[in-house]
Write a protein that holds these residues in place. Structure first.
Motif, PDB file in Angstrom:
ATOM      1  N   UNK A 128       0.576  -1.012  -0.151  1.00 40.22           N
ATOM      2  CA  UNK A 128      -0.580   0.011   0.164  1.00 40.22           C
ATOM      3  C   UNK A 128       0.902   1.307   0.321  1.00 40.22           C
ATOM      4  N   UNK A 129       0.815   2.313  -0.508  1.00 42.72           N
ATOM      5  CA  UNK A 129       1.679   3.307  -1.033  1.00 42.72           C
ATOM      6  C   UNK A 129       1.208   4.539  -0.219  1.00 42.72           C
ATOM      7  N   UNK A 130       1.851   5.698   0.321  1.00 40.84           N
ATOM      8  CA  UNK A 130       1.356   6.820   1.205  1.00 40.84           C
ATOM      9  C   UNK A 130       0.088   7.338   0.839  1.00 40.84           C
ATOM     10  N   UNK A 131      -0.493   7.289  -0.458  1.00 37.17           N
ATOM     11  CA  UNK A 131      -1.303   7.690  -1.060  1.00 37.17           C
ATOM     12  C   UNK A 131      -2.602   7.374  -0.285  1.00 37.17           C
ATOM     13  N   UNK A 132      -2.635   6.092  -0.500  1.00 35.13           N
ATOM     14  CA  UNK A 132      -3.333   4.955  -0.220  1.00 35.13           C
ATOM     15  C   UNK A 132      -3.300   4.966   1.103  1.00 35.13           C
ATOM     16  N   UNK A 133      -2.846   5.123   2.100  1.00 27.89           N
ATOM     17  CA  UNK A 133      -2.486   5.198   3.349  1.00 27.89           C
ATOM     18  C   UNK A 133      -3.416   6.134   3.664  1.00 27.89           C
ATOM     19  N   UNK A 134      -3.317   7.202   3.570  1.00 26.95           N
ATOM     20  CA  UNK A 134      -3.841   8.569   3.767  1.00 26.95           C
ATOM     21  C   UNK A 134      -5.252   8.293   3.288  1.00 26.95           C
ATOM     22  N   UNK A 135      -5.121   7.836   2.589  1.00 26.93           N
ATOM     23  CA  UNK A 135      -6.914   8.156   1.984  1.00 26.93           C
ATOM     24  C   UNK A 135      -7.395   7.486   2.993  1.00 26.93           C
ATOM     25  N   UNK A 136      -6.875   5.744   3.649  1.00 24.28           N
ATOM     26  CA  UNK A 136      -7.356   5.077   3.861  1.00 24.28           C
ATOM     27  C   UNK A 136      -7.821   5.385   5.619  1.00 24.28           C
ATOM     28  N   UNK A 137      -6.958   5.988   5.997  1.00 25.21           N
ATOM     29  CA  UNK A 137      -6.982   6.743   7.449  1.00 25.21           C
ATOM     30  C   UNK A 137      -8.282   8.106   7.553  1.00 25.21           C
ATOM     31  N   UNK A 138      -7.550   8.657   6.334  1.00 21.33           N
ATOM     32  CA  UNK A 138      -9.036   9.660   6.884  1.00 21.33           C
ATOM     33  C   UNK A 138     -10.838   9.308   6.585  1.00 21.33           C
ATOM     34  N   UNK A 139     -10.858   8.587   5.139  1.00 14.45           N
ATOM     35  CA  UNK A 139     -11.656   7.858   4.028  1.00 14.45           C
ATOM     36  C   UNK A 139     -12.672   6.379   5.513  1.00 14.45           C
ATOM     37  N   UNK A 140     -11.609   5.951   6.578  1.00 12.82           N
ATOM     38  CA  UNK A 140     -12.077   4.560   6.926  1.00 12.82           C
ATOM     39  C   UNK A 140     -13.988   4.563   7.245  1.00 12.82           C
ATOM     40  N   UNK A 141     -14.212   5.157   7.879  1.00 15.02           N
ATOM     41  CA  UNK A 141     -15.996   5.314   8.291  1.00 15.02           C
ATOM     42  C   UNK A 141     -16.433   5.718   6.536  1.00 15.02           C
ATOM     43  N   UNK A 142     -16.213   5.470   4.996  1.00 19.09           N
ATOM     44  CA  UNK A 142     -17.137   5.988   4.695  1.00 19.09           C
ATOM     45  C   UNK A 142     -17.029   4.682   3.759  1.00 19.09           C
ATOM     46  N   UNK A 143     -16.837   3.281   3.431  1.00 18.45           N
ATOM     47  CA  UNK A 143     -16.887   2.161   2.930  1.00 18.45           C
ATOM     48  C   UNK A 143     -17.838   1.901   2.558  1.00 18.45           C
ATOM     49  N   UNK A 144     -19.112   1.993   3.325  1.00 22.08           N
ATOM     50  CA  UNK A 144     -19.925   1.932   3.227  1.00 22.08           C
ATOM     51  C   UNK A 144     -21.694   2.789   3.171  1.00 22.08           C
ATOM     52  N   UNK A 145     -21.053   4.157   2.501  1.00 21.73           N
ATOM     53  CA  UNK A 145     -21.243   4.893   2.554  1.00 21.73           C
ATOM     54  C   UNK A 145     -22.118   4.877   0.782  1.00 21.73           C
ATOM     55  N   UNK A 146     -22.941   5.693   0.559  1.00 21.83           N
ATOM     56  CA  UNK A 146     -23.614   5.805  -0.661  1.00 21.83           C
ATOM     57  C   UNK A 146     -22.158   6.206  -1.618  1.00 21.83           C
ATOM     58  N   UNK A 147     -22.072   5.814  -2.564  1.00 26.20           N
ATOM     59  CA  UNK A 147     -21.040   6.604  -3.866  1.00 26.20           C
ATOM     60  C   UNK A 147     -20.650   7.899  -4.119  1.00 26.20           C
ATOM     61  N   UNK A 148     -21.709   8.578  -4.050  1.00 20.22           N
ATOM     62  CA  UNK A 148     -21.579   9.859  -4.365  1.00 20.22           C
ATOM     63  C   UNK A 148     -20.218  10.620  -3.187  1.00 20.22           C
ATOM     64  N   UNK A 149     -20.970   9.971  -1.305  1.00 20.87           N
ATOM     65  CA  UNK A 149     -20.724  10.473  -0.693  1.00 20.87           C
ATOM     66  C   UNK A 149     -19.395  10.240  -0.684  1.00 20.87           C
ATOM     67  N   UNK A 150     -19.265   8.965  -0.779  1.00 18.92           N
ATOM     68  CA  UNK A 150     -17.564   8.595  -1.015  1.00 18.92           C
ATOM     69  C   UNK A 150     -16.910   9.174  -1.897  1.00 18.92           C
TER      70      UNK A 150
END
Length: 200
Positions: free
Chosen positions: A1-23
């Motif tokens: 996992x690169x740093x960009x994905x790691x950063x996105x994963x850290x901030x966006x972990x709460x949106x995995x089940x969110x609607x596509x538009x919100x994600x």
């Protein structure tokens, strides 16, 4: 996992089940905030080097936006995307309006050559990340402050600057309205297309 994905994963972990538009908006908002943090610091350096005479006015708006971006990232991490987006829109609007009105008794002649441009940018930002109700509210606030600035500043202007201000008032007011209408239509079309796509 690169740093960009790691950063996105850290901030966006709460949106995995969110609607596509919100994600999608949450991910775009994350990168927008990170880029803006860098750009705002660059802007602060530019004002310090090129326009030191208005550095206090500029820094007040820049510091407000930096704080809003950081708090927005905190809210985003907690899964409160729309709260984060609305915070940026509201703080940005207040900073732009305060910066414009601060010119009334200082350098009123420059009112239509500074913060008005940033207001148009903030309308686009609001249309990208917020709901339509926030877009209308922010645009209305900008339009009202634009008109208010003219009536407060006109007595502080020489005849030539007053003539320029009249033109600036007309041009900027219609630009704000056009930007709001176009942004609203884009939002309406995009949201409708995504709704149809999700149904299918």
């Amino acid at each position: 996992m690169n740093s960009s994905k790691g950063l996105a994963g850290f901030f966006l972990v709460s949106y995995e089940e969110a609607p596509f538009l919100v994600r999608s908006k949450a991910k775009a908002f994350l990168y927008f905030c990170l880029i803006m943090l860098a750009l705002l610091m660059m802007l602060a350096a530019v004002f310090a080097l090129i326009l030191p005479e208005i550095i206090m006015q500029a820094y007040a708006a820049i510091i407000a936006m930096l704080a809003a971006m950081l708090l927005g990232l905190v809210l985003l991490r907690r899964g409160r995307y729309y709260a984060a987006a609305n915070l940026i829109a509201v703080i940005g609007a207040l900073a732009m309006i305060a910066g414009l009105l601060a010119k009334v008794n200082r350098d009123a002649y420059a009112g239509y050559t500074t913060f008005i441009y940033f207001m148009l940018v903030m309308i686009i930002l609001t249309s990208l990340f917020c709901k339509r109700s926030m877009l209308i509210a922010v645009s209305a606030a900008y339009l009202a402050s634009d008109v208010l600035f003219f009536f407060l500043a006109r007595n502080n202007l020489d005849p030539i600057s007053l003539k320029v201000a009249r033109v600036g008032l007309v041009d900027s007011s219609f630009s704000i309205v056009f930007a709001c209408v176009l942004s609203y239509l884009i939002l309406h079309i995009t949201d409708g297309a995504i709704a149809v796509s999700e149904k299918e």
